[in-house]
Design a protein around this motif. Sequence first.
Motif, PDB file in Angstrom:
ATOM      1  N   ASP A   1       0.815  -1.224   0.000  1.00  0.00           N
ATOM      2  CA  ASP A   1       0.000   0.000   0.000  1.00  0.00           C
ATOM      3  C   ASP A   1       0.844   1.267   0.000  1.00  0.00           C
ATOM      4  N   ASP A   2       2.155   1.083  -0.145  1.00  0.00           N
ATOM      5  CA  ASP A   2       3.065   2.232  -0.106  1.00  0.00           C
ATOM      6  C   ASP A   2       3.288   2.723  -1.532  1.00  0.00           C
ATOM      7  N   GLU A   3       3.037   4.028  -1.743  1.00  0.00           N
ATOM      8  CA  GLU A   3       3.130   4.555  -3.109  1.00  0.00           C
ATOM      9  C   GLU A   3       4.561   4.921  -3.508  1.00  0.00           C
ATOM     10  N   THR A   4       5.473   4.952  -2.526  1.00  0.00           N
ATOM     11  CA  THR A   4       6.846   5.363  -2.832  1.00  0.00           C
ATOM     12  C   THR A   4       7.420   4.476  -3.938  1.00  0.00           C
ATOM     13  N   PRO A   5       8.024   5.100  -4.976  1.00  0.00           N
ATOM     14  CA  PRO A   5       8.539   4.263  -6.068  1.00  0.00           C
ATOM     15  C   PRO A   5       9.675   3.339  -5.602  1.00  0.00           C
ATOM     16  N   ILE A   6       9.668   2.129  -6.170  1.00  0.00           N
ATOM     17  CA  ILE A   6      10.691   1.141  -5.851  1.00  0.00           C
ATOM     18  C   ILE A   6      11.617   1.035  -7.071  1.00  0.00           C
ATOM     19  N   PRO A   7      12.929   0.969  -6.898  1.00  0.00           N
ATOM     20  CA  PRO A   7      13.811   0.804  -8.071  1.00  0.00           C
ATOM     21  C   PRO A   7      13.670  -0.615  -8.614  1.00  0.00           C
ATOM     22  N   ILE A   8      12.467  -0.921  -9.113  1.00  0.00           N
ATOM     23  CA  ILE A   8      12.117  -2.312  -9.397  1.00  0.00           C
ATOM     24  C   ILE A   8      12.892  -2.871 -10.568  1.00  0.00           C
ATOM     25  N   ARG A   9      13.250  -1.999 -11.517  1.00  0.00           N
ATOM     26  CA  ARG A   9      13.972  -2.538 -12.680  1.00  0.00           C
ATOM     27  C   ARG A   9      15.339  -3.079 -12.263  1.00  0.00           C
TER      28      ARG A   9
ATOM     29  N   ILE B   1      12.416   6.627   5.204  1.00  0.00           N
ATOM     30  CA  ILE B   1      13.418   5.769   5.854  1.00  0.00           C
ATOM     31  C   ILE B   1      12.900   4.345   6.019  1.00  0.00           C
ATOM     32  N   ASP B   2      11.680   4.213   6.465  1.00  0.00           N
ATOM     33  CA  ASP B   2      11.137   2.869   6.685  1.00  0.00           C
ATOM     34  C   ASP B   2      11.089   2.102   5.362  1.00  0.00           C
ATOM     35  N   HIS B   3      10.562   2.786   4.337  1.00  0.00           N
ATOM     36  CA  HIS B   3      10.455   2.173   3.007  1.00  0.00           C
ATOM     37  C   HIS B   3      11.825   1.716   2.512  1.00  0.00           C
ATOM     38  N   THR B   4      12.809   2.620   2.599  1.00  0.00           N
ATOM     39  CA  THR B   4      14.146   2.314   2.102  1.00  0.00           C
ATOM     40  C   THR B   4      14.744   1.122   2.837  1.00  0.00           C
ATOM     41  N   ASN B   5      14.492   1.083   4.156  1.00  0.00           N
ATOM     42  CA  ASN B   5      15.000  -0.041   4.949  1.00  0.00           C
ATOM     43  C   ASN B   5      14.473  -1.368   4.426  1.00  0.00           C
ATOM     44  N   GLN B   6      13.194  -1.361   4.046  1.00  0.00           N
ATOM     45  CA  GLN B   6      12.589  -2.580   3.503  1.00  0.00           C
ATOM     46  C   GLN B   6      13.281  -2.986   2.208  1.00  0.00           C
ATOM     47  N   ILE B   7      13.516  -1.982   1.362  1.00  0.00           N
ATOM     48  CA  ILE B   7      14.151  -2.280   0.073  1.00  0.00           C
ATOM     49  C   ILE B   7      15.580  -2.787   0.286  1.00  0.00           C
ATOM     50  N   LEU B   8      16.261  -2.199   1.283  1.00  0.00           N
ATOM     51  CA  LEU B   8      17.615  -2.673   1.614  1.00  0.00           C
ATOM     52  C   LEU B   8      17.583  -4.159   1.943  1.00  0.00           C
TER      53      LEU B   8
END
Lengths: 226, 476
Positions: A110-118, A178-185
């Motif tokens: 549900d988080d709209e922040t873009p993910i560097p998915i590519r 920060i929370d979002h980025t931590n997840q991606i990390l």
Amino acid sequence: MSRFTLDQEIKLVQDEMLLLGSLAEQAILNAVDALRRRDIAAAKSIYAEDQKINSKHFAIENHILIIFATQSPLARDLRILAAMLEIITELERIGDYAKGIAKVAMRLADDETPIPIREISTMADKATSMLHRALGAFVAEDLAAAYAIPREDDEVDELYITIYRKIVQNMIKNPETIDHTNQILWVIHNLERTADRVTNICERIVFIVSGELLELDSSDDEDLDD
Amino acid sequence: MKMRIHSRIAWPFVLTLVLTLVVWLIALPLLEQSAYQKALTNNEPVDLSFVHNAAFLISLVGLIAGLSISLIHTNRYVDDLKTLTEAAKELGEGKYQEIDLLPMQNSLREMGELREALQKTARQIEDQIADLSKERAMLSAVLGQMTDGVLIADNSGRVQLLNKEAEKLFMVNERDALGRSVVEVMRHHRLVELWEETRNGPAKTITMEMGAMHKYLQVVGIPLGEDLPGRSMLLFQDLTQTHRLETVRRDFVSNISHELRTPMAGLKAISETLLDGALEDPVVARNFVLRMDSEVDNLTQMVNELLELSRIEAGRSNFDFQHIEPCQLIQKPAERMILQAERVGVTLSYDCPADLPLVFADPERISQVFINLIHNAIKFTLNGGRVHVTAFQDGQMVVFKVSDNGVGIAQKDITRIFERFYKADRARAGGGTGLGLSICRHIVEAHGGIIWAESVENSGSNFFFSIPVVYRNNHN
């Protein structure tokens, strides 16, 4: 007679191991896909897949132990079975990494922040392709591939660093992510570890063919030099 | 077993027997008579020993003659028989092409019949094998040329057949794969599961995405049942391309909805504000209406561009191709854009070599391409920057180049910027529709040229497009 059955048993275990590998490989790809599509149902199904991976891991371990107990394999057969015992553990861990990624996919759905998915997809493709070929090299006892595949780990590490820098920069600029980025990390860490596990698998191939246990991961030494 | 002595084999023996008998019947009474006469004349006792000797001799000669004639005679049949036996053996060994029996003269009728039967069999086998190999060649041609992958496995899961397409799909070659387990060859748990289900049940179809190559497959499992008991076949259809197009279409719809939603939301907000009382204040109201007007302009531009794009994509757009000097193509749009560039502090310049050959192009459309490219270049170049337009010849093409020293394009975006709605930097692209470059690409491609970009981030971009030189010039 007993020689014939031992060979057959080893082939059976090998097929089971390849299936486990396929489950782990697809789990990683599916987890990244769930992350891309922000698909909670798909992420949840990876949890179920992980159950399957775990029980298959135990079944194969059991099978190998029974062979040890009943057939007393020697020399090369013993090395192959011992290597497979090790490899299935690596595969089970890769399954856990997939589950970790699926967990993030659920949290970020549900988080709209873009993910560097590519970039993340590229990393996942690279790591799973390495895994696929490493297991193929195991079956073919392809020593050249066993030495070549771990070198590709550097590309995965490079992708890791690229994504890492990018998202950390973003985190500094936008502290609310920060929370979002931590997840991606966590996601890219899992993918990076997957490639490392593949290196371990390649070490086992060298072990089967030559009987030697070598460290094939060159980049770790470089890390120490830094 | 009924014993039959064939007349043709027996006749030499019988003939000698008869001859011997005749000699006996004629010679012996004569000899006997002469023996009695001799005895009467000489008044001696009858001496028949000579007659006995003669009888014995005649019998002996007859016997030997009979035997040797039969021997010589039958030997010829035995030779024929040997030839036929050899031929039959060769037939058994599959050397049916080498059998070419000479017609047998002076031989038994049965022998001749046997020879003919053998030869006929050889010819039939040859025909049948020719038919079979033709059928086989046809089947393997079909299998090889099929765009679907085919894999057949036996009951114990060993791969029995694999066509070219399946080789490609699983990155194996047939020689290595035959006889290996389906797990080893296919390396995917869902395919192995499908094979297992097919082995014990009815045909089944699944769709799946496979591995890091992201191949999107439709796989049909078919038990071969009665024809080949215990075997089953898997058919693989590669739907990656179709799936990709489907995704593009879905993205397009979601993109266009998104693109339309933003100006719509703006319009709605403004009209609500006006209705909520802003209408009473003419100055504020006028300001809002002006903003509505510009939003509607944006929407109209987007809809027009979309229509244009779909017309060009569908090949329904009319182009007015003519022979024209490349420099003429550059001049008009460049002059038109100079003012706009100056307004934002960017220097726009152009040059054009005089010796360029004529090109075959629609000046209006090419002007549209230039305006799009120059417009983009200005938008992404900072105050004080430069944009330059030029052209050069490259083989049978004239290449036009629009370069700037602006912010550049990230490497990952450079191949995608010509896609519909693709915006590399959404924040900066601001008012654009994301359709401009896509339209440029279609116009250039309709001319038979190509469009591409090169860029270094933070130091500028070069956009190139090529237009074919007029055919007539090729011979000058």
